[in-house]
Design a protein around this motif. Structure first.
Motif, PDB file in Angstrom:
ATOM      1  N   THR A   1      -5.987  11.591   9.643  1.00  0.00           N
ATOM      2  CA  THR A   1      -4.740  11.403   8.908  1.00  0.00           C
ATOM      3  C   THR A   1      -3.848  12.634   9.020  1.00  0.00           C
ATOM      4  O   THR A   1      -2.636  12.527   9.239  1.00  0.00           O
ATOM      5  CB  THR A   1      -5.029  11.093   7.426  1.00  0.00           C
ATOM      6  N   LEU A   2      -4.432  13.829   8.886  1.00  0.00           N
ATOM      7  CA  LEU A   2      -3.652  15.050   9.040  1.00  0.00           C
ATOM      8  C   LEU A   2      -3.058  15.143  10.442  1.00  0.00           C
ATOM      9  O   LEU A   2      -1.898  15.529  10.619  1.00  0.00           O
ATOM     10  CB  LEU A   2      -4.525  16.270   8.757  1.00  0.00           C
ATOM     11  N   GLY A   3      -3.862  14.783  11.455  1.00  0.00           N
ATOM     12  CA  GLY A   3      -3.361  14.818  12.828  1.00  0.00           C
ATOM     13  C   GLY A   3      -2.233  13.831  13.050  1.00  0.00           C
ATOM     14  O   GLY A   3      -1.255  14.127  13.734  1.00  0.00           O
ATOM     15  N   LYS A  59     -15.376   6.790   4.531  1.00  0.00           N
ATOM     16  CA  LYS A  59     -14.164   6.424   3.793  1.00  0.00           C
ATOM     17  C   LYS A  59     -14.358   6.661   2.306  1.00  0.00           C
ATOM     18  O   LYS A  59     -14.700   5.775   1.551  1.00  0.00           O
ATOM     19  CB  LYS A  59     -13.824   4.960   4.062  1.00  0.00           C
ATOM     20  N   VAL A  60     -14.124   7.896   1.875  1.00  0.00           N
ATOM     21  CA  VAL A  60     -14.314   8.236   0.477  1.00  0.00           C
ATOM     22  C   VAL A  60     -12.994   8.380  -0.265  1.00  0.00           C
ATOM     23  O   VAL A  60     -12.975   8.508  -1.474  1.00  0.00           O
ATOM     24  CB  VAL A  60     -15.144   9.524   0.324  1.00  0.00           C
ATOM     25  N   MET A  61     -11.907   8.405   0.445  1.00  0.00           N
ATOM     26  CA  MET A  61     -10.593   8.347  -0.169  1.00  0.00           C
ATOM     27  C   MET A  61      -9.748   7.408   0.682  1.00  0.00           C
ATOM     28  O   MET A  61     -10.009   7.205   1.855  1.00  0.00           O
ATOM     29  CB  MET A  61      -9.936   9.731  -0.256  1.00  0.00           C
ATOM     30  N   ASP A  62      -8.744   6.880   0.090  1.00  0.00           N
ATOM     31  CA  ASP A  62      -7.895   5.925   0.774  1.00  0.00           C
ATOM     32  C   ASP A  62      -6.887   6.668   1.650  1.00  0.00           C
ATOM     33  O   ASP A  62      -6.144   7.527   1.156  1.00  0.00           O
ATOM     34  CB  ASP A  62      -7.183   5.075  -0.283  1.00  0.00           C
ATOM     35  N   LYS A  63      -6.851   6.354   2.944  1.00  0.00           N
ATOM     36  CA  LYS A  63      -5.901   7.023   3.833  1.00  0.00           C
ATOM     37  C   LYS A  63      -4.461   6.757   3.419  1.00  0.00           C
ATOM     38  O   LYS A  63      -3.581   7.575   3.658  1.00  0.00           O
ATOM     39  CB  LYS A  63      -6.147   6.580   5.282  1.00  0.00           C
ATOM     40  N   THR A  64      -4.203   5.597   2.796  1.00  0.00           N
ATOM     41  CA  THR A  64      -2.847   5.333   2.308  1.00  0.00           C
ATOM     42  C   THR A  64      -2.472   6.325   1.209  1.00  0.00           C
ATOM     43  O   THR A  64      -1.319   6.752   1.112  1.00  0.00           O
ATOM     44  CB  THR A  64      -2.718   3.891   1.783  1.00  0.00           C
ATOM     45  N   GLU A  65      -3.446   6.700   0.399  1.00  0.00           N
ATOM     46  CA  GLU A  65      -3.190   7.686  -0.661  1.00  0.00           C
ATOM     47  C   GLU A  65      -2.793   9.027  -0.056  1.00  0.00           C
ATOM     48  O   GLU A  65      -1.815   9.660  -0.493  1.00  0.00           O
ATOM     49  CB  GLU A  65      -4.434   7.835  -1.528  1.00  0.00           C
ATOM     50  N   GLY A  73       5.344  11.666   0.929  1.00  0.00           N
ATOM     51  CA  GLY A  73       6.253  11.173  -0.097  1.00  0.00           C
ATOM     52  C   GLY A  73       6.787   9.793   0.195  1.00  0.00           C
ATOM     53  O   GLY A  73       7.736   9.333  -0.452  1.00  0.00           O
ATOM     54  N   LEU A  74       6.168   9.103   1.150  1.00  0.00           N
ATOM     55  CA  LEU A  74       6.597   7.762   1.540  1.00  0.00           C
ATOM     56  C   LEU A  74       5.492   6.758   1.248  1.00  0.00           C
ATOM     57  O   LEU A  74       4.311   7.094   1.330  1.00  0.00           O
ATOM     58  CB  LEU A  74       6.935   7.729   3.042  1.00  0.00           C
ATOM     59  N   PRO A  75       5.855   5.513   0.922  1.00  0.00           N
ATOM     60  CA  PRO A  75       4.817   4.509   0.661  1.00  0.00           C
ATOM     61  C   PRO A  75       4.059   4.154   1.932  1.00  0.00           C
ATOM     62  O   PRO A  75       4.628   4.101   3.022  1.00  0.00           O
ATOM     63  CB  PRO A  75       5.607   3.309   0.125  1.00  0.00           C
ATOM     64  N   ALA A  76       2.772   3.939   1.788  1.00  0.00           N
ATOM     65  CA  ALA A  76       1.910   3.572   2.914  1.00  0.00           C
ATOM     66  C   ALA A  76       1.250   2.241   2.601  1.00  0.00           C
ATOM     67  O   ALA A  76       1.234   1.778   1.466  1.00  0.00           O
ATOM     68  CB  ALA A  76       0.864   4.654   3.163  1.00  0.00           C
ATOM     69  N   ARG A  77       0.694   1.620   3.629  1.00  0.00           N
ATOM     70  CA  ARG A  77       0.050   0.320   3.438  1.00  0.00           C
ATOM     71  C   ARG A  77      -1.164   0.192   4.342  1.00  0.00           C
ATOM     72  O   ARG A  77      -1.239   0.823   5.406  1.00  0.00           O
ATOM     73  CB  ARG A  77       1.020  -0.827   3.738  1.00  0.00           C
ATOM     74  N   SER A  78      -2.081  -0.632   3.900  1.00  0.00           N
ATOM     75  CA  SER A  78      -3.205  -1.044   4.726  1.00  0.00           C
ATOM     76  C   SER A  78      -2.970  -2.490   5.129  1.00  0.00           C
ATOM     77  O   SER A  78      -2.588  -3.312   4.295  1.00  0.00           O
ATOM     78  CB  SER A  78      -4.514  -0.913   3.941  1.00  0.00           C
ATOM     79  N   ASN A  93      -8.600  -3.853  10.378  1.00  0.00           N
ATOM     80  CA  ASN A  93      -7.730  -3.117   9.454  1.00  0.00           C
ATOM     81  C   ASN A  93      -7.108  -1.899  10.111  1.00  0.00           C
ATOM     82  O   ASN A  93      -7.719  -1.250  10.977  1.00  0.00           O
ATOM     83  CB  ASN A  93      -8.521  -2.674   8.230  1.00  0.00           C
ATOM     84  N   TYR A  94      -5.909  -1.570   9.692  1.00  0.00           N
ATOM     85  CA  TYR A  94      -5.271  -0.325  10.085  1.00  0.00           C
ATOM     86  C   TYR A  94      -4.400   0.151   8.931  1.00  0.00           C
ATOM     87  O   TYR A  94      -4.052  -0.615   8.019  1.00  0.00           O
ATOM     88  CB  TYR A  94      -4.450  -0.471  11.362  1.00  0.00           C
ATOM     89  N   VAL A  95      -4.039   1.441   8.950  1.00  0.00           N
ATOM     90  CA  VAL A  95      -3.220   2.046   7.909  1.00  0.00           C
ATOM     91  C   VAL A  95      -1.991   2.644   8.547  1.00  0.00           C
ATOM     92  O   VAL A  95      -2.062   3.272   9.615  1.00  0.00           O
ATOM     93  CB  VAL A  95      -4.022   3.117   7.146  1.00  0.00           C
ATOM     94  N   THR A  96      -0.834   2.483   7.898  1.00  0.00           N
ATOM     95  CA  THR A  96       0.408   3.017   8.414  1.00  0.00           C
ATOM     96  C   THR A  96       1.371   3.211   7.256  1.00  0.00           C
ATOM     97  O   THR A  96       1.045   2.948   6.090  1.00  0.00           O
ATOM     98  CB  THR A  96       1.020   2.072   9.468  1.00  0.00           C
ATOM     99  N   LEU A  97       2.575   3.701   7.552  1.00  0.00           N
ATOM    100  CA  LEU A  97       3.625   3.810   6.536  1.00  0.00           C
ATOM    101  C   LEU A  97       4.404   2.504   6.469  1.00  0.00           C
ATOM    102  O   LEU A  97       4.566   1.811   7.476  1.00  0.00           O
ATOM    103  CB  LEU A  97       4.572   4.963   6.877  1.00  0.00           C
ATOM    104  N   GLU A  98       4.896   2.174   5.303  1.00  0.00           N
ATOM    105  CA  GLU A  98       5.696   0.961   5.157  1.00  0.00           C
ATOM    106  C   GLU A  98       7.049   1.125   5.838  1.00  0.00           C
ATOM    107  O   GLU A  98       7.533   2.225   6.016  1.00  0.00           O
ATOM    108  CB  GLU A  98       5.898   0.659   3.665  1.00  0.00           C
TER     109      GLU A  98
END
Length: 311
Positions: free
Chosen positions: A71-73, A194-200, A207-212, A306-311
């Motif tokens: 996620t940081l990368g 997966k111990v925290m939500d990547k969207t979080e 500062g932008l909303p994310a979604r799974s 599943n994948y995670v990205t910004l809305e």
């Protein structure tokens, strides 16, 4: 978002992260001690930044936090300014990490901004092995030549200091743990998937909303577009819009075919490109052993829907 109108944002939440607990010794060989791998032999310190942050400056170490490092990368690759704005070195030699405060949406599975901030003071010492104290045991600093990844990793390791009891209970429920009163703390909590939500994390840092979401698996009933084409076009659209795409590989069952293209089972990755032939290029947060480019059919074999990205 938070209240709006004349509502005042909540006050910042402060935390000081000194020496978070080490990783669970039952899973991997833990570090032996805290050391100062950010200090070079000549007394100078590895810089926080060396130009704009890049995804290549993130390299996972001896801890199972691929979900965090990928996620940081991904943020560095698409929104390096978000990294620059989140962490700075202070005059006393420590670091200040500023994150957006978030809460679980009552309407969806996403995280929303509260309008507040979390301000984390992070000391420069990092976990090391006694037989190699010059190298950080977790996020690499010597080969990448920058400190920001390790400092953010340490900040997230200590973030449980800001958790409410409700947040702790939600973590336990998320992990399906019912026999302990509190989550493990520090780096121990970061280890093992997966111990925290990547969207979080995306929302806290950008500062932008994310979604799974899930990739298409069936032909579009309205357009007749095949599922594979839908996925390729969606990945291209997201990347064109400069939005990260975070994905996870499968855990094949005994009667299922193994993974291919140098994909590690149960590992978090980032989709970085879809080329003109529709081949999907994927980055490993270990900063090495990247999967070979693969077709959408090969992608389906190796990765979950599943994948995670910004809305």
């Amino acid at each position: 978002m938070f209240g709006g109108g004349d509502s005042e944002p909540p006050p910042p939440v402060h935390a000081s992260v000194d020496q978070p607990d080490f990783v669970d010794p039952d899973k991997i060989r833990p570090p032996d001690q805290y050391g100062t791998p950010l200090t070079r032999p000549d007394g100078s310190r590895i810089p926080l930044f060396d130009g704009d942050p890049t995804r290549e400056q993130t390299q996972q170490g001896a801890i199972g936090d691929c979900w965090l490092i990928s996620t940081l990368g991904a943020i560095a690759g698409h929104m390096p300014e978000a990294i620059v704005n989140s962490v700075r070195e202070t005059e006393d030699g420590n670091y200040e990490v500023r994150l957006n405060a978030v809460e679980r949406s009552k309407k969806s599975a996403s995280w929303v901004l509260t309008g507040g901030e979390i301000v984390v003071t992070v000391t420069p010492d990092l976990p090391v092995y006694s037989d190699n104290p010059e190298a950080a045991a977790f996020a690499d600093v010597s080969r990448t030549g920058v400190a920001w990844t390790a400092i953010l990793e340490k900040a997230f390791a200590g973030l449980d200091q800001t958790w409410t009891q409700e947040r702790k209970d939600r973590w336990l429920e998320f992990r399906g743990i019912n026999d302990q009163a509190a989550p493990p703390e520090g780096y121990v909590r970061l280890n093992g998937g997966k111990v925290m939500d990547k969207t979080e994390i995306l929302t806290q840092l950008t500062g932008l909303p994310a979604r799974s979401d899930s990739i298409a698996t069936e032909r579009d009933p309205l357009t007749g577009k095949p599922a594979d084409r839908q996925v390729i076009e969606e990945f291209r659209r997201l990347l064109d819009e400069n939005k990260p795409i975070l994905v996870g590989s499968k855990f094949p069952l005994k009667d299922e075919p193994g993974l291919t293209h140098h994909v590690e089972a149960g590992h978090a990755y980032e989709v970085v490109r879809v080329d003109e032939r529709g081949q999907i290029h994927i980055r490993n947060p270990h900063n090495a052993n990247h999967p070979l480019p693969m077709s959408i059919k090969e992608y389906r074999r190796n990765f979950s829907t599943n994948y995670v990205t910004l809305e």
